[in-house]
Scaffold this motif. Structure first.
Motif, PDB file in Angstrom:
ATOM      1  N   ASN A 143       0.458  -0.384  -0.514  1.00  0.00           N
ATOM      2  CA  ASN A 143       0.251  -1.767  -0.943  1.00  0.00           C
ATOM      3  C   ASN A 143      -1.052  -1.895  -1.727  1.00  0.00           C
ATOM      4  O   ASN A 143      -1.842  -2.819  -1.506  1.00  0.00           O
ATOM      5  N   SER A 145      -3.515  -2.765  -4.725  1.00  0.00           N
ATOM      6  CA  SER A 145      -3.506  -3.877  -5.674  1.00  0.00           C
ATOM      7  C   SER A 145      -4.757  -3.840  -6.531  1.00  0.00           C
ATOM      8  O   SER A 145      -5.656  -3.045  -6.293  1.00  0.00           O
ATOM      9  N   ARG A 149      -4.051  -9.358  -9.409  1.00  0.00           N
ATOM     10  CA  ARG A 149      -3.342 -10.014  -8.309  1.00  0.00           C
ATOM     11  C   ARG A 149      -3.683 -11.492  -8.243  1.00  0.00           C
ATOM     12  O   ARG A 149      -2.932 -12.278  -7.666  1.00  0.00           O
ATOM     13  N   ARG A 156       4.384  -7.289  -2.898  1.00  0.00           N
ATOM     14  CA  ARG A 156       5.403  -8.141  -2.270  1.00  0.00           C
ATOM     15  C   ARG A 156       5.933  -9.194  -3.236  1.00  0.00           C
ATOM     16  O   ARG A 156       6.994  -9.774  -3.017  1.00  0.00           O
ATOM     17  N   ASP A 157       5.204  -9.449  -4.304  1.00  0.00           N
ATOM     18  CA  ASP A 157       5.648 -10.454  -5.270  1.00  0.00           C
ATOM     19  C   ASP A 157       6.435  -9.853  -6.433  1.00  0.00           C
ATOM     20  O   ASP A 157       6.986 -10.597  -7.240  1.00  0.00           O
ATOM     21  N   GLY A 193       3.604  -1.242   1.981  1.00  0.00           N
ATOM     22  CA  GLY A 193       2.402  -1.090   2.803  1.00  0.00           C
ATOM     23  C   GLY A 193       2.646  -0.418   4.142  1.00  0.00           C
ATOM     24  O   GLY A 193       1.774  -0.404   4.989  1.00  0.00           O
ATOM     25  N   SER A 194       3.842   0.149   4.347  1.00  0.00           N
ATOM     26  CA  SER A 194       4.138   0.743   5.655  1.00  0.00           C
ATOM     27  C   SER A 194       3.706   2.212   5.715  1.00  0.00           C
ATOM     28  O   SER A 194       3.952   2.895   6.698  1.00  0.00           O
ATOM     29  N   LYS A 332     -11.979  -1.804   2.766  1.00  0.00           N
ATOM     30  CA  LYS A 332     -11.347  -2.978   2.174  1.00  0.00           C
ATOM     31  C   LYS A 332     -11.434  -4.099   3.204  1.00  0.00           C
ATOM     32  O   LYS A 332     -11.029  -3.922   4.356  1.00  0.00           O
ATOM     33  N   GLY A 334     -10.799  -8.242   4.136  1.00  0.00           N
ATOM     34  CA  GLY A 334     -10.104  -9.491   3.815  1.00  0.00           C
ATOM     35  C   GLY A 334     -10.861 -10.660   4.420  1.00  0.00           C
ATOM     36  O   GLY A 334     -11.214 -10.618   5.608  1.00  0.00           O
ATOM     37  N   ASN A 364      -9.354 -13.958  -4.424  1.00  0.00           N
ATOM     38  CA  ASN A 364      -8.377 -13.693  -3.367  1.00  0.00           C
ATOM     39  C   ASN A 364      -9.022 -13.454  -2.022  1.00  0.00           C
ATOM     40  O   ASN A 364      -8.338 -13.288  -1.020  1.00  0.00           O
ATOM     41  N   ILE A 366     -10.599 -10.697  -1.242  1.00  0.00           N
ATOM     42  CA  ILE A 366     -10.489  -9.268  -0.909  1.00  0.00           C
ATOM     43  C   ILE A 366     -11.726  -8.555  -1.452  1.00  0.00           C
ATOM     44  O   ILE A 366     -11.998  -8.618  -2.646  1.00  0.00           O
ATOM     45  N   VAL A 400     -10.308  -2.446   6.645  1.00  0.00           N
ATOM     46  CA  VAL A 400      -9.656  -1.140   6.765  1.00  0.00           C
ATOM     47  C   VAL A 400     -10.584  -0.126   6.108  1.00  0.00           C
ATOM     48  O   VAL A 400     -11.086  -0.376   5.015  1.00  0.00           O
TER      49      VAL A 400
ATOM     50  N   ASN B 161       6.766 -16.193  -1.424  1.00  0.00           N
ATOM     51  CA  ASN B 161       5.561 -15.962  -2.206  1.00  0.00           C
ATOM     52  C   ASN B 161       4.458 -16.968  -1.876  1.00  0.00           C
ATOM     53  O   ASN B 161       3.345 -16.855  -2.372  1.00  0.00           O
ATOM     54  N   VAL B 182      -6.108 -15.278   5.755  1.00  0.00           N
ATOM     55  CA  VAL B 182      -6.718 -14.181   5.004  1.00  0.00           C
ATOM     56  C   VAL B 182      -5.610 -13.241   4.525  1.00  0.00           C
ATOM     57  O   VAL B 182      -4.686 -12.926   5.276  1.00  0.00           O
ATOM     58  N   LEU B 183      -5.689 -12.810   3.283  1.00  0.00           N
ATOM     59  CA  LEU B 183      -4.616 -11.987   2.700  1.00  0.00           C
ATOM     60  C   LEU B 183      -4.662 -10.542   3.209  1.00  0.00           C
ATOM     61  O   LEU B 183      -5.674 -10.092   3.725  1.00  0.00           O
ATOM     62  N   PRO B 186      -3.834  -6.037   7.875  1.00  0.00           N
ATOM     63  CA  PRO B 186      -3.411  -4.647   8.078  1.00  0.00           C
ATOM     64  C   PRO B 186      -2.143  -4.561   8.945  1.00  0.00           C
ATOM     65  O   PRO B 186      -1.938  -5.398   9.825  1.00  0.00           O
ATOM     66  N   GLY B 187      -1.346  -3.563   8.680  1.00  0.00           N
ATOM     67  CA  GLY B 187      -0.108  -3.384   9.453  1.00  0.00           C
ATOM     68  C   GLY B 187       1.103  -3.807   8.648  1.00  0.00           C
ATOM     69  O   GLY B 187       1.009  -4.136   7.465  1.00  0.00           O
ATOM     70  N   TYR B 188       2.266  -3.773   9.306  1.00  0.00           N
ATOM     71  CA  TYR B 188       3.500  -4.163   8.616  1.00  0.00           C
ATOM     72  C   TYR B 188       3.456  -5.646   8.223  1.00  0.00           C
ATOM     73  O   TYR B 188       2.874  -6.471   8.933  1.00  0.00           O
ATOM     74  N   ASP B 189       4.082  -5.970   7.117  1.00  0.00           N
ATOM     75  CA  ASP B 189       4.119  -7.345   6.614  1.00  0.00           C
ATOM     76  C   ASP B 189       5.199  -8.125   7.374  1.00  0.00           C
ATOM     77  O   ASP B 189       6.302  -8.347   6.879  1.00  0.00           O
TER      78      ASP B 189
END
Ligand SMILES: Cc1cc2nc3c(=O)[nH]c(=O)nc-3n(C[C@H](O)[C@H](O)[C@H](O)COP(=O)(O)OP(=O)(O)OC[C@H]3O[C@@H](n4cnc5c(N)ncnc54)[C@H](O)[C@@H]3O)c2cc1C
Lengths: 447, 492
Positions: A143, A145, A149, A156-157, A193-194, A332, A334, A364, A366, A400, B161, B182-183, B186-189
């Motif tokens: 994932n 970016s 963005r 995802r978009d 992102g998995s 990174k 958030g 964003n 980030i 992360v 979205n 917060v965007l 971490p982890g699966y979406d």
């Protein structure tokens, strides 16, 4: 004969001798310095499925891989049996410019895809820090970016559909090839992102966008962290076609200037605002920015600078390269957008020496922080990560560790703490990969 | 349902009463998809997350199925209590919990009506982008479940979205949080996975959404064409020129007539098709883009381009679009709304096939749809009192969806699969694909009590029929359509 030897023999008959690497040939595929026993380079989708099925039968762990530019992401594995690289699956399978969609194999390099789309005046709106080797599949698995963005969102978009092979070697697909679709569960989001922990991505369908008719970058230098929030708020409030809004601290600017010849002004902080439109359209936007800045009461007037054409291109490509600075701990983070300024202040207050590089997708929330490794000992680096975590926690953010020396990674929680949803993540992993074959232990919470 | 269970339920939601009277159940026996009906045993109106969780736990203890319901405007039978049990009506949980303009976020309860969010943030210059035509009544929770779209999704995307975080009562009654303000959590979406799960992965009790700044300027154009082909070509031309309008909607002649009768907007009744084109964004360059669009329309034999002169005219044109379904309702006792998607470049072929299907079954089909993203809404007009006609409507529906799939498209762009199109899923997905989806559902909903038996056919029971009906894909019909199409091409 050991189980791995038997597996090697079987894999050889699947992918061919020249596409099964061992020993020295396998070394470049190390995962965090852990050498793989085998590296399989399957040449088609059936081979991918066979490799996974055989690995499963031989109880071997599998580490999916694209171009290898982001393999540091994730916890350090205990042992690596098989690296499965999709680098040979690099074809574009479908492209209809009128539909603004394209389907590609996961191993296609991102830059190749952008080249093909660019010839039709289009692009896929993903601009992560990348090298020539960075594959589409790798970008999706991590994932990753980039600055754009702000306007175009993240994977995802833009991902419309996906086909994967799961740990048992079974192929399945989700989503579709049209731009709007609610047919069935949206498993595409789950795979993004998995980190290859649920399956190996084979094919991806993207929504593409028209290339903007032109771009111009405005740099806005700020005298101190107190000026950041007013400037950020003003920029986000203005009617602009703003596709990127980056924020760099002095250390990041100095490194940019020293590193690869981008000309940036020295300043405590610099915003880089990239506007879209032809010259007439960007002119109007620049004027609005200038007026808005004049209307702010700042500790010192913000000074501005423009970048166009080649200069602009160089600036952004240097920025992207810098994000992959090898000799650093990269985190990174958030945050809420409105907390980015407070975070900058907190980092400043730590008085780190050498100073940390801070580079944010400010619009964003980030933030990327790079802690130079230099001669810093393991202990010093861990202490610095702890200090960083303190700043993040106070603002209810998350972080992360995307890159760090292996010894450091082994001793820190690279994904940060898990939440109340972790039971669901565990159950999903157990459902997809009950025997923990795929990238075991590398993802959040040891998944 | 046992009286003791009802008593326990009543205690959880007190002082809100339960609904159990058979007459009251009539309202809840279906949603906007009226061809299938099943009454629940009881309807509850929880007012808090804790109550929702308690109701779900109770349902688990007594092995009773349950389904969340918003406004009941869904068009695929999603909110239908297929196996009876409890309808958990979310409309009392309709508060805005937090608005954070600086971070462009709002946190809302799921029963909030979509439009009410945009209205609440309007004075501050914001809006919530996903705008289903039903936005005056449908709820954010329903939108999350269906991953709803709307006319402005071409540029701004659909619900997924714009949803950043969810609070969810899982089907076992546990409370969990996905994503957040917060965007890039971490982890699966899990947020992305949950959106569009059609009420089968749990019950949403709070939603964090993105709110956006209103565009500086909006320009709305109406272009009239002799034929839908010409209008389709104009659509391709606009997209091909690299312009992404905020909305790009088409109506065919039957719809134009119906809308004009309903709202009197001086639409030319002889036009074969109209495009409603909306540009939004910054004022710089807007006039030039509008001119380019007008030129492209002219090059495609457009009769006339009309530009909305003020907000009132713009509102009138949109009223025509948003109420088009209702306007069609004036022409006919009933209509069946379809929602197939095709790749945009196949639009002319798709519309030809719709005409053939219309002739074949002797049914009127009105088209009003999101042309920019190839999302068709053929409305099949009928009278439900005529059983034989209903049969033909179902067969026509089957052919319509089959045509979309044949052209490289999908079964639904925004209305969901629900009960309605569940049995068509094997047209697009292999048994293996569906098994993966089944397993993911099992992770969330292992007891199958939460909105049971929707979206994916039970294993081995995937006989497919005329949309809701039964029978396997009708290859005879299918071939006949293909032949008829060829004939049409030869004649053209
Ligand atoms: C005239 C008309 C026009 C329409 N136009 C559009 C359009 O332009 N675009 C579009 O996408 N759709 C459109 N729709 C379809 C419909 O309005 C949407 O699907 C809407 O999102 C449904 O919302 P609702 O509140 O009515 O949900 P309901 O119909 O009550 O429920 C829909 C589904 O959501 C589930 N659900 C509801 N609340 C929750 C919750 N809190 N947690 C979990 N699951 C929940 C239900 O179980 C059900 O499966 C239209 C419908 C009509 C009647």
């Amino acid at each position: 004969m050991s189980a791995l030897d038997r597996l090697a023999t079987s894999l050889q008959s699947v992918v061919g001798e020249e596409h099964l690497l061992t020993d020295a040939a396998a070394a470049p595929y190390a995962v965090d310095d852990v050498l793989p026993s085998l590296v399989a380079l399957p040449g088609d989708e059936t081979q991918v499925a066979d490799v996974l099925r055989l690995a499963d039968e031989h109880a071997a762990t599998v580490f999916p891989r694209g171009g290898g530019s982001h393999v540091q992401l994730g916890a350090t594995p205990e042992r690596v049996d098989v690296v499965l690289s999709v680098e040979r699956l690099r074809r574009q399978l479908a492209y209809e410019p009128g539909d603004m969609t394209t389907t590609v194999q996961a191993g296609m390099p991102l830059s190749d895809l952008q080249g093909v789309l660019g010839a039709q005046g289009q692009f896929v709106a993903l601009d992560p820090p990348a090298t020539a080797a960075t594959t589409i599949g790798g970008v999706i698995a991590t994932n990753a970016s980039g600055p754009r963005r702000l306007l175009y969102g993240t994977a995802r978009d833009v991902v419309l559909g996906v086909s994967v092979v799961t740990a048992d070697g079974a192929r399945s697909k989700a989503g579709g090839r049209v731009v709007k679709n609610v047919t069935g569960y949206d498993l595409t989001k789950l795979y993004i992102g998995s980190l290859g922990t649920l399956g190996v991505v084979l094919e991806l369908t993207f929504k593409v966008h028209p290339l903007p008719p032109g771009e111009e970058t405005i740099g806005i230098a700020c005298a101190g962290h107190a000026d950041l929030l007013p400037v950020l708020n003003a920029l986000l409030r203005l009617p602009l076609r703003l596709n990127s809004l980056e924020l760099l601290n002095a250390a990041a600017l100095a490194a940019l200037q020293a590193g690869n010849g981008a000309t940036v002004p020295p300043a405590p902080y610099l915003f880089l605002a990239r506007l879209e439109g032809d010259a007439a359209v960007t002119a109007g936007q620049k004027q609005r920015i200038a007026e808005a800045l004049r209307g702010l009461s700042l500790s010192a007037p913000a000074t501005t600078q423009d970048w166009q054409s080649e200069d602009q291109q160089r600036l952004w490509s240097c920025l992207a390269t810098q994000a992959l600075l090898p000799d650093s701990v990269a985190a990174k983070i958030g945050l809420r957008i409105t907390d980015v300024a407070a975070f900058c202040a907190a980092i400043e207050a730590l008085l780190a020496d050498p100073p940390w590089l801070l580079h944010a997708h400010a619009g964003n929330g980030i933030v990327s922080v790079q802690i130079p490794v230099g001669k810093g000992s393991e202990e010093t680096l861990l202490a610095q990560i702890q200090a960083l975590d303190g700043c993040v926690e106070r603002l209810n953010g998350h972080r992360v560790i995307e890159r760090a020396p292996v010894a450091v990674k082994r001793r820190c929680e690279v994904w940060g703490p898990v939440g109340d949803n972790f039971v669901v993540m565990q159950a999903l992993k157990a459902s997809y990969d009950p025997r923990h074959r795929l990238n075991p232990g590398r993802f959040i919470g040891g998944l | 349902m046992e009286p003791s269970v009802l008593q326990e339920l009543a205690a959880i939601v007190a002082p809100q009463p339960l609904l159990t009277q058979p007459e009251a159940m009539l309202v809840y026996e279906c949603d906007g998809h009226t061809l299938d009906k099943a009454p629940p045993d009881v309807v509850v109106f929880p007012t808090s997350t804790e109550q929702v969780a308690a109701v779900v736990k109770l349902a688990n203890r007594h092995d009773v199925p349950f389904v969340a319901r918003g406004a009941g405007t869904g068009l695929s039978g999603g909110a239908l209590a297929l196996e009876g049990g409890i309808v958990i009506e979310m409309c009392r949980m309709n508060k805005i919990l937090e608005i954070d303009y600086g971070n462009q976020r709002a946190v809302v309860q799921p029963g909030l009506v979509n439009l009410h969010l945009s209205l609440a943030v309007s004075d501050a210059g914001f809006y919530y982008a996903p705008d289903p035509s039903s936005q005056g009544s449908c709820t954010i929770g329903g939108n999350v479940a269906e991953n709803s779209g709307g006319p402005h999704t071409l540029k701004y995307g659909v619900t997924t979205n714009h949803v950043l975080g969810l609070e969810v009562v899982l089907p076992n009654g546990d409370l969990v949080h996905f994503g957040g303000a917060v965007l890039d959590t971490p982890g699966y979406d899990l947020t992305g996975l949950f959106v569009g799960s059609e009420g089968t992965f749990g019950i949403v009790t709070s939603v964090t959404v993105r709110i956006m700044r209103k565009p500086q300027v909006v320009k709305t154009l109406l272009a009239f064409f002799d034929t839908v082909e010409a209008a389709s070509n104009a659509v391709s031309g606009i997209i091909g020129a690299g312009i992404i309008p905020a909305a790009l909607e088409m109506m065919d002649n039957l719809t134009i007539q119906a809308v004009e009768a309903a709202i009197q907007a001086s639409l030319p009744l002889d036009a074969g098709a109209l495009l409603l084109i909306e540009l939004d964004g910054i004022e710089d360059g807007m006039e030039a883009d509008a001119q380019r669009i007008a030129d492209i329309c002219q090059q495609n034999d457009c009769q006339n381009v009309r530009v909305a002169q003020d907000d009132a005219e713009r509102a009138l044109l949109w009223k025509g679009r948003k109420e088009a379904f209702g306007a069609i309702g004036r022409l006919t006792p009933n209509y069946y709304t379809h929602d197939g998607v095709i790749p945009r470049t196949r639009l002319p072929e798709a519309l030809t096939r719709l005409q053939i299907i219309s002739h074949r079954y002797g049914l009127r089909i009105a088209n009003v749809f999101h042309a920019g993203d190839g999302n068709l809404h053929p409305l099949v007009l009928y009278d439900e009192r005529d059983g034989e006609e209903v049969e033909r409507v179902l067969k026509a529906g089957h052919d319509i969806l089959q045509a979309c799939v044949d052209l490289g498209g999908v079964l639904s762009g925004e209305h969901g699969i629900g009960l309605e199109k569940k049995n068509c899923m094997p047209w697009l997905f292999s048994e293996g694909d569906l098994d993966v989806m089944r397993r993911v559902r099992q992770v969330f909903n292992p007891q199958e009590l939460c909105n049971p038996n929707k979206v994916i056919p039970l294993r081995g029971r995937c006989r497919c029929g005329a949309v809701t009906g039964d029978g396997t894909p009708d290859h005879e019909t299918h071939e006949a359509v293909a032949t008829a199409m060829q004939d049409a091409h030869v004649r053209a």
